[in-house]
Structures are given as C-alpha cells and as structure tokens.
Design a protein around this motif. Sequence first.
Motif, PDB file in Angstrom:
ATOM      1  N   LYS A  42      45.857  42.739  38.150  1.00 52.73           N
ATOM      2  CA  LYS A  42      45.223  42.661  39.469  1.00 52.73           C
ATOM      3  C   LYS A  42      45.557  43.876  40.328  1.00 52.73           C
ATOM      4  CE  LYS A  42      45.119  37.690  39.338  1.00 52.73           C
ATOM      5  NZ  LYS A  42      45.355  36.436  39.984  1.00 52.73           N
ATOM      6  N   HIS A  56      53.023  42.667  30.222  1.00 54.57           N
ATOM      7  CA  HIS A  56      51.774  41.939  30.404  1.00 54.57           C
ATOM      8  C   HIS A  56      51.332  41.282  29.109  1.00 54.57           C
ATOM      9  CE1 HIS A  56      51.273  43.388  34.407  1.00 54.57           C
ATOM     10  NE2 HIS A  56      51.302  44.638  34.022  1.00 54.57           N
ATOM     11  N   GLU A 105      44.613  40.071  32.676  1.00 58.04           N
ATOM     12  CA  GLU A 105      44.157  40.669  33.927  1.00 58.04           C
ATOM     13  C   GLU A 105      45.311  41.380  34.614  1.00 58.04           C
ATOM     14  OE1 GLU A 105      41.829  39.481  38.063  1.00 58.04           O
ATOM     15  OE2 GLU A 105      42.453  37.892  36.693  1.00 58.04           O
ATOM     16  N   TYR A 156      37.205  46.423  28.595  1.00 58.23           N
ATOM     17  CA  TYR A 156      37.928  46.605  29.850  1.00 58.23           C
ATOM     18  C   TYR A 156      36.901  46.744  30.966  1.00 58.23           C
ATOM     19  CZ  TYR A 156      42.407  47.805  27.610  1.00 58.23           C
ATOM     20  OH  TYR A 156      43.577  47.786  26.917  1.00 58.23           O
ATOM     21  N   ASP A 164      50.839  43.430  26.233  1.00 58.10           N
ATOM     22  CA  ASP A 164      50.051  44.620  26.518  1.00 58.10           C
ATOM     23  C   ASP A 164      50.731  45.880  26.003  1.00 58.10           C
ATOM     24  OD1 ASP A 164      47.757  45.732  27.593  1.00 58.10           O
ATOM     25  OD2 ASP A 164      48.646  46.013  29.566  1.00 58.10           O
ATOM     26  N   LEU A 175      38.603  35.881  28.432  1.00 57.51           N
ATOM     27  CA  LEU A 175      39.527  36.701  29.211  1.00 57.51           C
ATOM     28  C   LEU A 175      40.873  36.692  28.511  1.00 57.51           C
ATOM     29  CD1 LEU A 175      40.141  38.368  31.785  1.00 57.51           C
ATOM     30  CD2 LEU A 175      40.784  36.211  32.886  1.00 57.51           C
ATOM     31  N   ALA A 177      43.534  48.691  37.917  1.00 53.83           N
ATOM     32  CA  ALA A 177      43.414  47.239  37.788  1.00 53.83           C
ATOM     33  C   ALA A 177      42.251  46.952  36.843  1.00 53.83           C
ATOM     34  CB  ALA A 177      43.161  46.612  39.157  1.00 53.83           C
ATOM     35  N   TYR A 178      42.349  45.860  36.101  1.00 51.87           N
ATOM     36  CA  TYR A 178      41.277  45.568  35.147  1.00 51.87           C
ATOM     37  C   TYR A 178      41.358  44.136  34.651  1.00 51.87           C
ATOM     38  CZ  TYR A 178      45.030  46.133  31.763  1.00 51.87           C
ATOM     39  OH  TYR A 178      46.214  46.007  31.087  1.00 51.87           O
ATOM     40  N   LYS A 179      40.268  43.719  34.033  1.00 53.43           N
ATOM     41  CA  LYS A 179      40.223  42.493  33.245  1.00 53.43           C
ATOM     42  C   LYS A 179      39.930  42.935  31.821  1.00 53.43           C
ATOM     43  CE  LYS A 179      38.845  39.285  36.848  1.00 53.43           C
ATOM     44  NZ  LYS A 179      37.860  38.293  37.296  1.00 53.43           N
ATOM     45  N   TYR A 234      38.666  41.618  28.154  1.00 48.69           N
ATOM     46  CA  TYR A 234      37.929  40.542  27.504  1.00 48.69           C
ATOM     47  C   TYR A 234      37.826  40.784  26.006  1.00 48.69           C
ATOM     48  CZ  TYR A 234      36.174  39.698  32.247  1.00 48.69           C
ATOM     49  OH  TYR A 234      36.072  39.453  33.590  1.00 48.69           O
ATOM     50  N   GLY A 283      37.217  47.371  35.122  1.00 48.83           N
ATOM     51  CA  GLY A 283      38.191  47.533  36.187  1.00 48.83           C
ATOM     52  C   GLY A 283      37.892  48.681  37.119  1.00 48.83           C
TER      53      GLY A 283
END
Length: 193
Positions: free
Chosen positions: A32, A177, A30, A143, A180, A27, A16-18, A20, A145
């Motif tokens: 989750k 995502h 994300e 990143y 992504d 942001l 899991a990560y955010k 930026y 997470g």
Amino acid sequence: MEQNEKVGPGKYVKYAYKLYSEPDGELLFEAKEDAPDEMVYGVSHEVVPGLIAALKDLGAGDKFEVVLPPAAAFGDRYDDNVVTLEREIFERDGELAEEVKVGAELPMMTAEGFRILGRVLDIDDKGIRMDFNHPFAGKTVKYVGNVVEVREATPEELHPAGGCGGGCCCGSEGSCHEGDCGSGCSEGSCGCH
C-alpha cells in the motif's frame, strides 16, 4: 524531492502495487501507499527483473501495469527445490521446535551461508519435507501500481554496510511481504540472493 526525478540508475524509489495471479486475477499481495516497497535502482537485487524494467523512466505519481511470465518474475518451480531434511535440524533439547508445523515458512541457511526461506510441506518420522521454491514461482503475474517517490539515493543507500544492496524488500515496516523477497526475510532481517 524534485518533481522531474525519473526512475533510473542510482535512484531511490518507493512504489505501491497490487500483485495478481494471471489469468485468474487472484490477489497475491499488496504493497500500500502508506507502506510501499522500496529499492535503489540498479543496486537492489531482490526486485523481480520485469518490474525493474517496467519502472524505468517513471516519475512520482506515474502508474504502471505489467504482466510478467515466470522467467521475468519469480522464476519457474523446480522439483529439486523440494527436499526432506533430518528432524534433528529442527529439534531443541530433543523436541521438535514449536514453530515447525505444516505450512510454516522458516528461515534457513544454505551450505554457502545464504539465507533462504522454506515452507514446511510435511512432517513425519523420516524428516521434514520443505519447499524452497518462491511461493509465486511458476506463476504468470500482473503488477498494477504507482510510483510514490523518486530521489537520488544517499551514499548509505547505495552502499549499505553489510546490507542487501539498498532498499531491502522488507519495506518500511521491517517485515517481509509474504515471501516477496524470495530469499528469506524473518523477524525484520532480510536475506538477499
């Protein structure tokens, strides 16, 4: 799952990560903990190189934070990846398909048969101008997470039938995502590069 499993070749990993944008801290995305990204280390090719390196040797529960320049993340932006395509490509029964609108991300196929994702920039009588750069191309990203799970990959995950190299970027929900993937996920199907 053994507690001492570490991220490395042949390991199935959930994380899991955010994500930026640097240095402004916007942001971008994300993943989750209840819908983490997943991969098979050394098999999945859709994960950015710098993130793969940052995850190596971590275990479940370990945290990570890494700042990556474009070359180690989503690559540079290239003007050659912005092209104008003939309107006819996007027409159905002589009419422009309803999903073709400025800002829309559309799955396309290269001449070599690879699925890619393009964003519609402009529509006019001459054609449809599209950007095939990754949405985060040219950005330095950070990143932040944690590793959710690490275990031995199953034979199916190591050698997916007709798949993308295991643990596709589409995560557990089966949807891409927000770009992504960098190679085109659409309606629950993944493209790989």
